[in-house]
Design a protein around this motif. Sequence first.
Motif, mmCIF file in Angstrom:
data_model
loop_
_atom_site.group_PDB
_atom_site.id
_atom_site.type_symbol
_atom_site.label_atom_id
_atom_site.label_comp_id
_atom_site.label_asym_id
_atom_site.label_seq_id
_atom_site.Cartn_x
_atom_site.Cartn_y
_atom_site.Cartn_z
ATOM 1 N N LYS A 67 0.837 -1.208 0.000
ATOM 2 C CA LYS A 67 0.000 0.000 0.000
ATOM 3 C C LYS A 67 0.865 1.248 0.000
ATOM 4 N N GLU A 68 1.943 1.219 0.786
ATOM 5 C CA GLU A 68 2.860 2.356 0.867
ATOM 6 C C GLU A 68 3.533 2.604 -0.484
ATOM 7 N N LYS A 69 3.921 1.522 -1.154
ATOM 8 C CA LYS A 69 4.567 1.619 -2.462
ATOM 9 C C LYS A 69 3.609 2.205 -3.497
ATOM 10 N N GLU A 70 2.345 1.776 -3.464
ATOM 11 C CA GLU A 70 1.328 2.300 -4.385
ATOM 12 C C GLU A 70 1.129 3.799 -4.172
ATOM 13 N N ALA A 71 1.080 4.215 -2.911
ATOM 14 C CA ALA A 71 0.899 5.630 -2.591
ATOM 15 C C ALA A 71 2.079 6.449 -3.107
ATOM 16 N N LYS A 72 3.277 5.873 -3.004
ATOM 17 C CA LYS A 72 4.473 6.566 -3.465
ATOM 18 C C LYS A 72 4.478 6.719 -4.980
ATOM 19 N N LYS A 73 3.957 5.711 -5.693
ATOM 20 C CA LYS A 73 3.899 5.767 -7.155
ATOM 21 C C LYS A 73 3.024 6.900 -7.647
ATOM 22 N N LYS A 74 1.916 7.114 -6.936
ATOM 23 C CA LYS A 74 0.933 8.089 -7.380
ATOM 24 C C LYS A 74 1.348 9.534 -7.142
ATOM 25 N N GLN A 75 2.270 9.770 -6.214
ATOM 26 C CA GLN A 75 2.676 11.155 -5.967
ATOM 27 C C GLN A 75 3.670 11.617 -7.018
ATOM 28 N N LYS A 76 3.564 12.892 -7.390
ATOM 29 C CA LYS A 76 4.411 13.421 -8.459
ATOM 30 C C LYS A 76 5.484 14.335 -7.869
#
Length: 164
Positions: A67-76
């Motif tokens: 979940k943490e990795k997914e959140a990191k992917k979405k931030q620009k």
Amino acid sequence: MINGQIRDKEVRVIAENGDQLGVMPVKEAMKLAQEAELDLVKIAPKAQPPVCKIIDYGKYRYELARKEKEAKKKQKTVEVKEVRISPNIDTNDLNTKVNNAKKFIAKGNKVKVTLRFRGREMAHMQQSKHILDDFAEMLAEVAVVEKPAKLEGRSMSMVLTEKR
């Protein structure tokens, strides 16, 4: 805290499927977890009594990491690109620099425009401020000035960002 690290006398226990098993001593809860070949994990230590859940701890940690990795992917991430110009820049050169800055802004980056002074150019710093103003004016339809022109040592710089 997991398994043997839990030091409370009584805890509220939740089964792996989400059912409430009620308040019971820690030893009894540990026995239930061991029978299911899972871990007893304290999920709400501040509650009265503390809440523990019977889950697979390794799987739980993996899910959190994912979940943490997914959140990191979405931030620009916004980068600051720099465009350097000099006081005696020609019109065509300035247009080229403006086009480069437009490309940077179109990609979502900020642009730092730096006007560098060398030697005798230092004597005419204030007269050269209009170059930065013209630069900002040429980009007015796509960018807005975030930081106005400011003199810093041998250079004058301003920051432009995408127009919202």
